[in-house]
Enzyme design. Structure first.
Site, PDB file in Angstrom:
ATOM      1  N   SER A  26       0.799  -1.227   0.000  1.00 30.87           N
ATOM      2  CA  SER A  26       0.000   0.000   0.000  1.00 30.87           C
ATOM      3  C   SER A  26       0.831   1.276   0.000  1.00 30.87           C
ATOM      4  O   SER A  26       0.309   2.340  -0.290  1.00 30.87           O
ATOM      5  CB  SER A  26      -0.958   0.000   1.185  1.00 30.87           C
ATOM      6  OG  SER A  26      -0.226  -0.099   2.387  1.00 30.87           O
ATOM      7  N   HIS A  46      -6.030  -3.347  -1.710  1.00 35.83           N
ATOM      8  CA  HIS A  46      -5.794  -2.385  -2.789  1.00 35.83           C
ATOM      9  C   HIS A  46      -5.778  -3.036  -4.168  1.00 35.83           C
ATOM     10  O   HIS A  46      -5.505  -2.371  -5.168  1.00 35.83           O
ATOM     11  CB  HIS A  46      -4.470  -1.641  -2.557  1.00 35.83           C
ATOM     12  CG  HIS A  46      -4.507  -0.733  -1.373  1.00 35.83           C
ATOM     13  ND1 HIS A  46      -5.012   0.544  -1.416  1.00 35.83           N
ATOM     14  CD2 HIS A  46      -4.127  -0.946  -0.076  1.00 35.83           C
ATOM     15  CE1 HIS A  46      -4.922   1.101  -0.215  1.00 35.83           C
ATOM     16  NE2 HIS A  46      -4.393   0.212   0.615  1.00 35.83           N
ATOM     17  N   LYS A  92     -12.350   0.345  -0.393  1.00 29.57           N
ATOM     18  CA  LYS A  92     -11.488   1.022  -1.351  1.00 29.57           C
ATOM     19  C   LYS A  92     -12.213   1.105  -2.689  1.00 29.57           C
ATOM     20  O   LYS A  92     -13.126   1.913  -2.840  1.00 29.57           O
ATOM     21  CB  LYS A  92     -10.126   0.349  -1.373  1.00 29.57           C
ATOM     22  CG  LYS A  92      -9.506   0.458   0.030  1.00 29.57           C
ATOM     23  CD  LYS A  92      -8.161  -0.080   0.203  1.00 29.57           C
ATOM     24  CE  LYS A  92      -7.597   0.319   1.571  1.00 29.57           C
ATOM     25  NZ  LYS A  92      -8.295  -0.291   2.723  1.00 29.57           N
TER      26      LYS A  92
END
Ligand code: WAQ
Ligand code: MG
Length: 662
Positions: A428, A456, A486
């Protein structure tokens, strides 16, 4: 010489002031303190000075001791409120024309010292009106007693100054606005009111500040006042530290010291408030900024279909779920989303958690414990690290992305009951991805559990955003963790895996068992977002194109960067410098956070640019050119210095090049 000396340093660049400091110290530490001040000037974020002056003078032994003014902080939200409060405090101190006095700050901006103003006639009394009056020869007595020159601390220095000023003959009040564009806190000080901090006294980004000393007395007393301010040495006792200043009891002192230390190292943090819905732009402190910091990669958080699903579910099922999943908290949306996630990822089953953090902590701590081994990539996310620690298993950290190191370390754990290897899918803070085929090969060979965090990666990696298995064309890890917060625009975490694994976690995973179920609204929102993602794969494609375009633009401006996700790291190194660059970008309307220790290693601070499918080409190219303007020289220097060419000079590798099984 007496045993105390004054050490003063001032530094400038092309004739402009860069930094200055003064200390009162024992003569025995004078040279050490002087060199520390010089070092500080040489590494100043405003630039390396071309002139530094250090002055060391002996002081009389009978130095005046003063007790620090008492401190009170006023929380105000806007500069206008702050200025109104300052005027009210002056009025309270018996000063009639407070508004006119506040208006005189328009004349202080070019002064190195303070304006000395007659409180009643409002005439300026300084002999040199281009310089003002400077209060000097003063320090915090405790810093002297500690034998350190202390660290730069706006707050303590301001209290020392204000205390000296209020003890000068015929001075009745002081008002101060910092000239640091990022420091919006100021104060009003009088003997009776003490030091009244005003949280916001100017707009962020405004480089103008100043000080006004208010004088009440005969004209022939002015010289004596200035003599005291500029020549009489004082030491100030009982200067409070930052957080204990809010009148906290003594037991909080340790907390205050820890915060002060963070602040002095350029590491203190605050929450920023973003107005309006999550999206590629936001209003922050009254200004619209283009946001390059959001995890809402596919712009789904504000999508009308997603928002409607949340609203409808809240109406149908209530605002809260009313219980844990195993008691009364399971509603139809929870079941539907678990099925949809399993289908999307291609697993047998899925389990929801309230947050991604809980999913990692919950899965790892349920799978391994005392007598087991967990192998963790050194750059894994904090929630993985915390899961490892909480589990009680032996934790072996392997080098970032190094499958040979993982192989070796797994080989050394044959005696353990269970082995679990865990890795981020997308790292990340670096934007690179795990080599999943090799990870699976190594873990299977050692009969270890494999776990991958696709927080992610979901919605980003793979042709249609299904993650690393789609990207590599390989099978799934045993434990596939992901988030709804996300690319899916909602919030929550999940674990996908076999029916056996999910049934096990449902019974053994404490964060799942002992938390209230996420609300139907948030769950339904994620479900709707998943449907949009499946129906509109162009979003993933657009995101990929935007990332490639942005990296190409950076390159054109002299910044080599690479990524395999939507996260583009731009290394800066120094924490304060990274903050300064982030602040400079924000002044130009671009929100790009500086990421610092403890999120990344000390000395590897970086800008973390997060790209969205909804960013316009023009927004991307402007951001790249601004980053280039700030950093093109330094990034090259840093990469040579740190030997991190691999991160900085690799060319961009498209996320979904389809490298296939290796
Ligand atoms: N004597 C007189 N005036 C000074 C002096 C001095 N020694 N040093 C600075 N000034 C004037 C000058 O015009 C500057 O532009 C202005 O004051 C502001 O100085 O959290 O950082 O050093 O409680 O920018 C106050 C709030 C921070 C601290 C003050 O002032 C808190 C600050 P700066
Ligand atoms: Mg300043």
């Amino acid at each position: 010489m007496s045993d105390l000396v004054s050490v003063k340093m001032r530094a400038s660049l092309s004739g402009l002031h860069v930094s200055g400091a003064e200390k009162i110290v024992p003569v025995s530490s004078a040279s050490k303190v002087a060199s520390r001040l010089v070092e500080r000037a040489l590494s100043h974020e405003r630039g390396t000075p071309d002139f530094i002056n250090v002055k060391i003078e002996s002081l009389p032994s009978d130095i005046l001791r003063l007790k620090a003014l008492p401190v009170k902080t006023h929380a105000v939200a806007t500069p206008a409120e702050g200025r109104a409060l300052a005027a009210r405090l002056l009025a309270e101190a018996g000063i009639a024309n407070a508004d006119e006095i506040m208006a005189r700050f328009s004349e202080t901006h070019s002064l190195r010292g303070a304006m000395l103003l007659d409180a009643d006639t409002l005439e300026r009394l300084e002999p040199d009106q281009s310089r003002g009056v400077r209060a000097t020869y003063m320090d915090d007595a405790a810093a002297l007693a500690r034998g350190t020159a202390g660290v730069k601390n706006h707050y303590a220095e301001a209290i020392v100054l204000a205390t000296k000023v209020q003890n000068a003959p015929n001075i009745i009040a002081e008002i101060c606005v910092s000239d640091d564009p990022d420091y919006v806190t100021g104060y009003v000080a009088t003997c009776e009111l003490g030091y009244r901090r005003i949280a916001v006294l100017k707009e962020k980004g405004d480089p103008n500040g100043g000080r006004i000393f208010l004088y009440r007395g005969p004209r022939d007393g002015v010289a004596k006042t200035i003599e005291f301010l500029e020549k009489t040495p004082v030491l100030v006792d009982d200067v409070p530290t930052l957080s204990s200043a809010a009148n906290a009891p003594r037991r909080f002192d340790g907390l205050a010291d820890a915060l002060d230390e963070r602040q002095a190292a350029g590491l203190s943090r605050q929450c920023r408030t973003l107005e309006g819905p999550t999206g590629p732009t936001a209003v922050v402190d009254g200004r619209e900024l283009v946001v390059f910091a959001s995890n809402d990669y596919l712009d789904l958080a504000r999508d009308p279909r997603v928002v409607k699903a949340a609203a409808d579910a809240a109406k149908e099922f209530g605002a809260g779920s009313g219980g844990a999943r195993l008691t009364t908290g399971t509603q139809p949306p929870h079941v539907r989303l678990e099925n949809a996630l399993a289908k999307f990822k291609g697993s047998e089953a899925a389990l929801l958690y309230g947050t991604g953090y809980m999913a990692n902590v919950g899965a790892i701590s349920a799978l391994v414990g005392k007598g087991d081994a967990v192998l963790s990539d050194e750059l894994n996310h904090a929630s993985i690290i915390d899961g490892c620690r909480l589990s009680g298993a032996d934790v072996l950290v392997y080098r970032h992305g190094d499958m040979e190191d993982l192989d070796r370390k797994l080989g050394a754990c044959r005696e353990h009951r269970r082995r679990l290897a865990v890795s981020d899918g997308v790292f990340s803070m670096d934007g690179d991805i795990l080599d999943l085929p090799r990870f699976l090969e190594v873990t299977r060979r050692h009969d270890a559990f494999s776990m991958v965090d696709e927080a992610h990666a979901t919605g980003v990696v793979g042709q249609t955003g299904r993650g690393l298995a789609e990207h590599f064309g390989c099978s799934l890890p045993d434990v596939l963790m992901g988030t709804l917060s996300k690319a899916l625009g909602a919030e929550g975490g999940f674990v996908c895996g076999s029916k056996l694994l999910v049934e096990y976690l449902r019974n053994m995973s404490r964060p799942f068992i002992f938390s209230t179920a996420p609300s139907a609204a948030v769950v339904a929102a994620a479900d709707a977002a998943l449907s949009v993602l499946e129906a509109e794969p162009w979003r993933v494609e657009r995101l990929r194109e935007n990332v490639a375009f942005f990296v190409g633009e950076l390159k054109a401006h002299g910044i080599a960067a690479s990524t395999q996700s939507a996260i583009v790291p731009v290394l800066v190194g120094d924490e304060r410098r990274a903050m300064a660059v982030s602040a400079a970008l924000e002044r130009d309307g671009i929100l790009v956070p500086a990421i610092r220790y403890p999120t990344v290693a000390r000395g590897s601070a970086r800008l973390r640019v997060a790209i969205m499918s909804a960013h316009a080409r023009e927004q991307l190219s402007r951001a790249a050119s601004l980053v280039g303007r700030e950093l093109s020289g330094e990034v090259k220097k840093f990469s040579r210095h740190m030997g991190v060419d691999t991160i900085l000079t690799n060319d961009y590798q498209p996320v979904s090049a389809g490298t296939g099984l290796r």
